[in-house]
Design an enzyme around this catalytic site. Structure first.
Site, PDB file in Angstrom:
ATOM      1  N   HIS A   1       0.837  -1.200   0.000  1.00 55.09           N
ATOM      2  CA  HIS A   1       0.000   0.000   0.000  1.00 55.09           C
ATOM      3  C   HIS A   1       0.876   1.256   0.000  1.00 55.09           C
ATOM      4  O   HIS A   1       0.650   2.190  -0.756  1.00 55.09           O
ATOM      5  CB  HIS A   1      -0.889   0.053   1.246  1.00 55.09           C
ATOM      6  CG  HIS A   1      -1.906  -1.029   1.348  1.00 55.09           C
ATOM      7  ND1 HIS A   1      -2.058  -1.781   2.489  1.00 55.09           N
ATOM      8  CD2 HIS A   1      -2.835  -1.478   0.470  1.00 55.09           C
ATOM      9  CE1 HIS A   1      -3.046  -2.641   2.313  1.00 55.09           C
ATOM     10  NE2 HIS A   1      -3.523  -2.494   1.087  1.00 55.09           N
TER      11      HIS A   1
ATOM     12  N   LYS B   1     -18.026  -7.359   7.085  1.00 52.63           N
ATOM     13  CA  LYS B   1     -16.652  -7.841   7.101  1.00 52.63           C
ATOM     14  C   LYS B   1     -16.101  -7.806   8.530  1.00 52.63           C
ATOM     15  O   LYS B   1     -16.331  -6.855   9.262  1.00 52.63           O
ATOM     16  CB  LYS B   1     -15.806  -6.953   6.176  1.00 52.63           C
ATOM     17  CG  LYS B   1     -14.489  -7.553   5.774  1.00 52.63           C
ATOM     18  CD  LYS B   1     -13.840  -6.731   4.675  1.00 52.63           C
ATOM     19  CE  LYS B   1     -12.517  -7.321   4.279  1.00 52.63           C
ATOM     20  NZ  LYS B   1     -11.814  -6.512   3.292  1.00 52.63           N
TER      21      LYS B   1
ATOM     22  N   ARG C   1      -0.990  -6.193  -8.022  1.00 53.11           N
ATOM     23  CA  ARG C   1       0.111  -7.082  -7.665  1.00 53.11           C
ATOM     24  C   ARG C   1       0.310  -8.190  -8.671  1.00 53.11           C
ATOM     25  O   ARG C   1       1.421  -8.687  -8.841  1.00 53.11           O
ATOM     26  CB  ARG C   1      -0.144  -7.723  -6.299  1.00 53.11           C
ATOM     27  CG  ARG C   1      -0.195  -6.740  -5.140  1.00 53.11           C
ATOM     28  CD  ARG C   1      -0.679  -7.406  -3.896  1.00 53.11           C
ATOM     29  NE  ARG C   1      -2.062  -7.831  -4.122  1.00 53.11           N
ATOM     30  CZ  ARG C   1      -2.811  -8.453  -3.247  1.00 53.11           C
ATOM     31  NH1 ARG C   1      -2.339  -8.779  -2.078  1.00 53.11           N
ATOM     32  NH2 ARG C   1      -4.060  -8.790  -3.534  1.00 53.11           N
TER      33      ARG C   1
ATOM     34  N   SER D   1      -2.640  -7.688   2.938  1.00 53.45           N
ATOM     35  CA  SER D   1      -3.081  -7.569   4.334  1.00 53.45           C
ATOM     36  C   SER D   1      -3.478  -8.925   4.900  1.00 53.45           C
ATOM     37  O   SER D   1      -3.208  -9.219   6.068  1.00 53.45           O
ATOM     38  CB  SER D   1      -4.260  -6.595   4.441  1.00 53.45           C
ATOM     39  OG  SER D   1      -3.837  -5.285   4.153  1.00 53.45           O
TER      40      SER D   1
END
Length: 151
Positions: free
Chosen positions: A17, A41, A90, A128
């Site tokens: 990030h 979430k 990514r 993460s």
């Protein structure tokens, strides 16, 4: 003013990030690192902690603001006067997912552009969720996160 929103959960913020945000700085007048709130979430870290880490990580960069939002990212962008969404890629799977989101966002708000930056070499494996897994198993996560997260 060129304002970009970099949305995410940042649970926690990672060096990936950090890389994308830092490399986006020359492109925009302001980058809002927007921590999305999703009631469905389950997060490892509380919202306040995630915001604090972002603020501490970028405390010397006046062009970066940390904020929270819920609901559609395009609505948040409109509220903030942002004309860009900044996203990091990514791998090919990220691209396919992010492309679909960007195309949907463009249909919802045609004036909003999504800008993709490839994560720098060596950082593309960091996510993460991987950092959280390392943390859960008492591994050394310090090499994957900015200094502010290293508690």
């Amino acid at each position: 003013m060129k304002i970009a929103v970099f949305p995410g959960s940042f649970d926690p913020i990672t060096l990936g990030h950090y890389d994308v945000i830092s490399r986006g700085l020359p492109l925009f007048d302001k980058i809002i690192v927007a921590v999305g709130e999703n009631a469905s979430k389950k997060y490892m870290f509380p919202l306040e902690q995630r915001i604090a880490w972002i603020k501490e990580t970028f405390k010397d960069e006046p062009k970066i603001e940390a904020d929270t939002y819920s609901g559609l990212t395009v609505k948040y962008c409109k509220e903030k006067g942002a004309n860009f969404i900044l996203r990091g890629l990514r791998n090919p799977a990220d691209f396919e997912f992010e492309k679909a989101v960007a195309q949907t966002n463009r249909k919802l708000e045609p004036s909003l552009e999504t800008v993709f930056l490839l994560t720098s070499s060596g950082l593309s494996s960091i996510s993460s969720s991987i950092v959280r897994d390392v943390l859960r198993h008492d591994g050394d996560y310090s090499q994957f996160v900015p200094g502010a997260v290293r508690v």
